[in-house]
Scaffold this active site. Structure first.
Site, PDB file in Angstrom:
ATOM      1  N   GLU A 161       0.804  -1.234   0.000  1.00  0.00           N
ATOM      2  CA  GLU A 161       0.000   0.000   0.000  1.00  0.00           C
ATOM      3  C   GLU A 161       0.835   1.282   0.000  1.00  0.00           C
ATOM      4  OE1 GLU A 161      -3.359   0.097   2.632  1.00  0.00           O
ATOM      5  OE2 GLU A 161      -4.248  -1.661   1.682  1.00  0.00           O
ATOM      6  N   GLU A 369      -5.383  -8.468   0.032  1.00  0.00           N
ATOM      7  CA  GLU A 369      -6.192  -8.131   1.215  1.00  0.00           C
ATOM      8  C   GLU A 369      -7.619  -7.856   0.783  1.00  0.00           C
ATOM      9  OE1 GLU A 369      -4.753  -5.064   3.921  1.00  0.00           O
ATOM     10  OE2 GLU A 369      -2.688  -5.694   3.534  1.00  0.00           O
TER      11      GLU A 369
HETATM   12  C1  BGP Z   1      -4.566  -2.164   4.958  1.00  0.00           C
HETATM   13  C2  BGP Z   1      -3.246  -2.569   5.522  1.00  0.00           C
HETATM   14  C3  BGP Z   1      -3.283  -3.589   6.604  1.00  0.00           C
HETATM   15  C4  BGP Z   1      -4.536  -3.631   7.414  1.00  0.00           C
HETATM   16  C5  BGP Z   1      -5.808  -3.346   6.676  1.00  0.00           C
HETATM   17  C6  BGP Z   1      -7.006  -3.054   7.536  1.00  0.00           C
HETATM   18  O1  BGP Z   1      -4.505  -0.805   4.681  1.00  0.00           O
HETATM   19  O2  BGP Z   1      -2.388  -3.019   4.504  1.00  0.00           O
HETATM   20  O3  BGP Z   1      -2.093  -3.504   7.309  1.00  0.00           O
HETATM   21  O4  BGP Z   1      -4.462  -3.396   8.730  1.00  0.00           O
HETATM   22  O5  BGP Z   1      -5.674  -2.285   5.762  1.00  0.00           O
HETATM   23  O6  BGP Z   1      -6.932  -1.757   8.005  1.00  0.00           O
HETATM   24  P1  BGP Z   1      -7.174  -1.368   9.502  1.00  0.00           P
HETATM   25  O7  BGP Z   1      -6.240  -2.185  10.320  1.00  0.00           O
HETATM   26  O8  BGP Z   1      -6.885   0.082   9.576  1.00  0.00           O
HETATM   27  O9  BGP Z   1      -8.600  -1.691   9.766  1.00  0.00           O
END
Ligand code: BGP
Length: 468
Positions: A161, A369
């Protein structure tokens, strides 16, 4: 006609080092920017997280029971190189060797992210991504990882990201708070990260001819708030800046015209040499990995009609929070529902996003993801009934299968997350995993692992190759 998931499809799940490992200062690990950052005092910090570091055998055995074909994890750069470069930490190197050995013993293909938000603090102190030395350090770190693990690891991801680190620089990036002219600094950092990525891709192809490597941005379709041409233009602009800037550079080594004129107009243009652009053209990915949680909806900043449809949603649409909204405004989308954390849920947008990426680059895709954060409840008998998560994932998988039927070349799907872990800035209470970790924000309890209802559901999805 709906096509089945291809044979050999990589059913997986994801984590990242700083969010799951814990052992933040053990066995020679150096501090990262995460260890020095200040987070909400009410929420869990990143010191112990899910303590995966000390539960490795148990966790991988659970991943195997889940039936994972691949497991996406990241290497903590500061665990391998406590100072970011220089001396390697042998215990850190051995930890990932052990993880990869365990995965192999269970026939799980490792999918390794080199860098997931946790820049070594020693590099940050010297300017972080603003300093070109970080590019050299990253190349050295990547080469070391290829040499150490390349005999077992076929799939590599460069930077997780990167676009979110730039777009939300003060939230998850490496921008020191109070930096003057933050956007200009961030676009320079972006350019350096692009160079680092290109060098890593070139090195990977030199050292590991059978390996495959790609970027892992967060990509979302951008909808116009209305059919008003100014709104459509705003959506088009935002997509060029939010999505394509990163993938155009990664895949073709070019700054797209819209993003370039945006940066020029705003005074954000980075310093760039011809040699650097030649390097960017040489570094080519073998595939594109992308993270998808929700679509985005934007309107022109001056759009009265769009305003009527919804307030500019900085305060409402969490996905847009922290993003520079000077040329567009994040709008509510009345057609979509939101989750407990105000993130939109848009499975059809997943299909649209996959099609857009594939049509633009014609490279194989893997989802690294996708998932639903929720306040899961531990019920009697250590049961977790996360039907809402099953519903979310099922609807996204249906759309993924339709994207494959549309002709998109998709070779894997890794939901976030394999096991509960600490959210980027919303604590352990915001859970995503198939496996529950028994702890609260501040009370570590016994860190026991329990299978959620979604675990059994995903097990069936995998064993039936997506028929569920
Ligand atoms: C993405 C990241 C992750 C993750 C996920 C969920 O942006 O790559 O590391 O955590 O989102 O986001 P959050 O933890 O803020 O809910």
């Amino acid at each position: 006609q709906v096509k089945p998931f291809p044979n050999g499809f990589l059913w997986g799940a994801s984590t990242s080092a700083y969010q799951v490992e814990g052992a933040w200062n053990e066995e020679g690990k150096g501090p990262s920017v995460i260890d020095k950052a200040i987070f909400d005092a009410e929420l869990s910090d990143f010191k112990v997280t899910s303590d995966h570091y000390h539960h490795l055998e148990q966790d991988v055995a659970l991943f195997a029971e889940l039936g994972l074909k691949t497991y996406r994890f990241s290497i903590s750069w500061a665990r391998l190189f406590p100072q970011g470069s220089g001396e390697i930490n042998p215990k850190g190197a051995a930890f990932y060797q052990r993880l990869i050995d365990l995965l192999y013993a269970h026939n799980i293909e490792p999918l390794v992210t080199l860098y997931h938000f946790d820049l070594p603090w020693a590099l940050q102190e010297k300017g972080g991504w603003s300093n070109p030395e970080t590019v050299t350090a990253f190349e050295h770190y990547a080469r070391t990882a290829f040499e150490l693990y390349g005999d077992r690891v076929k799939y590599w991801l460069t930077i997780n990201e990167q676009n979110m680190m730039i777009l939300k620089g003060e939230v998850i990036g490496t921008l020191p708070p109070g930096t003057a002219d933050p956007q200009k600094v961030l676009y320079q950092q972006n350019h350096h990260m692009m160079l680092a990525q290109a060098k890593a891709m070139i090195a990977c192809h030199q050292l590991l001819p059978n390996a495959k490597i790609g970027p892992a941005p967060n990509i979302s379709s951008v909808y116009p708030a209305s059919a008003r041409p100014e709104d459509v233009l705003a959506a088009n602009n935002f997509s060029a800046i939010r999505n394509w800037l990163y993938l155009d550079l990664a895949c073709h080594g070019v700054y797209n015209a819209v993003a370039w004129s945006f940066m020029k107009e705003k005074g954000y243009l980075p310093c760039i040499t011809d040699e650097e652009m030649a390097l960017l053209r040489r570094g080519k990915p073998d595939f594109i990995a992308f993270n998808y949680y929700a679509s985005a909806t934007v309107g022109a900043d001056d759009s009265a009609q769009a305003r009527e449809q919804g307030e500019p949603s900085k305060a409402v649409d969490q996905q847009m929070a922290g993003i520079d909204t000077s040329v567009y405004a994040g709008m509510n989308n009345p057609y979509l529902k939101k989750n407990q954390f105000n993130w939109y849920i848009d499975p059809v947008g997943f299909r649209i996003t996959a099609r857009e990426i594939y049509e633009r680059y014609r490279l194989p895709l893997i989802v690294t993801e996708n998932g639903l954060g929720a306040f899961d409840q531990l019920e009697a008998g250590n049961k977790i009934y996360d039907d809402y998560r099953i519903m979310y994932l099922q609807k996204h998988l249906e759309q993924l299968q339709l994207a494959i039927s549309d002709g998109v070349e998709m070779f894997g799907y890794c939901p976030w997350s394999a096991i509960d872990l600490v959210s980027t800035h919303q604590g352990i209470g915001k859970r995503y995993g198939f496996i529950y970790v028994n702890r609260d924000e501040k009370d570590l309890k016994d860190l026991a692992r329990f299978k959620k209802k979604s675990f059994v559901w995903y097990q069936r999805v995998i064993s039936s190759n997506g028929a569920n």
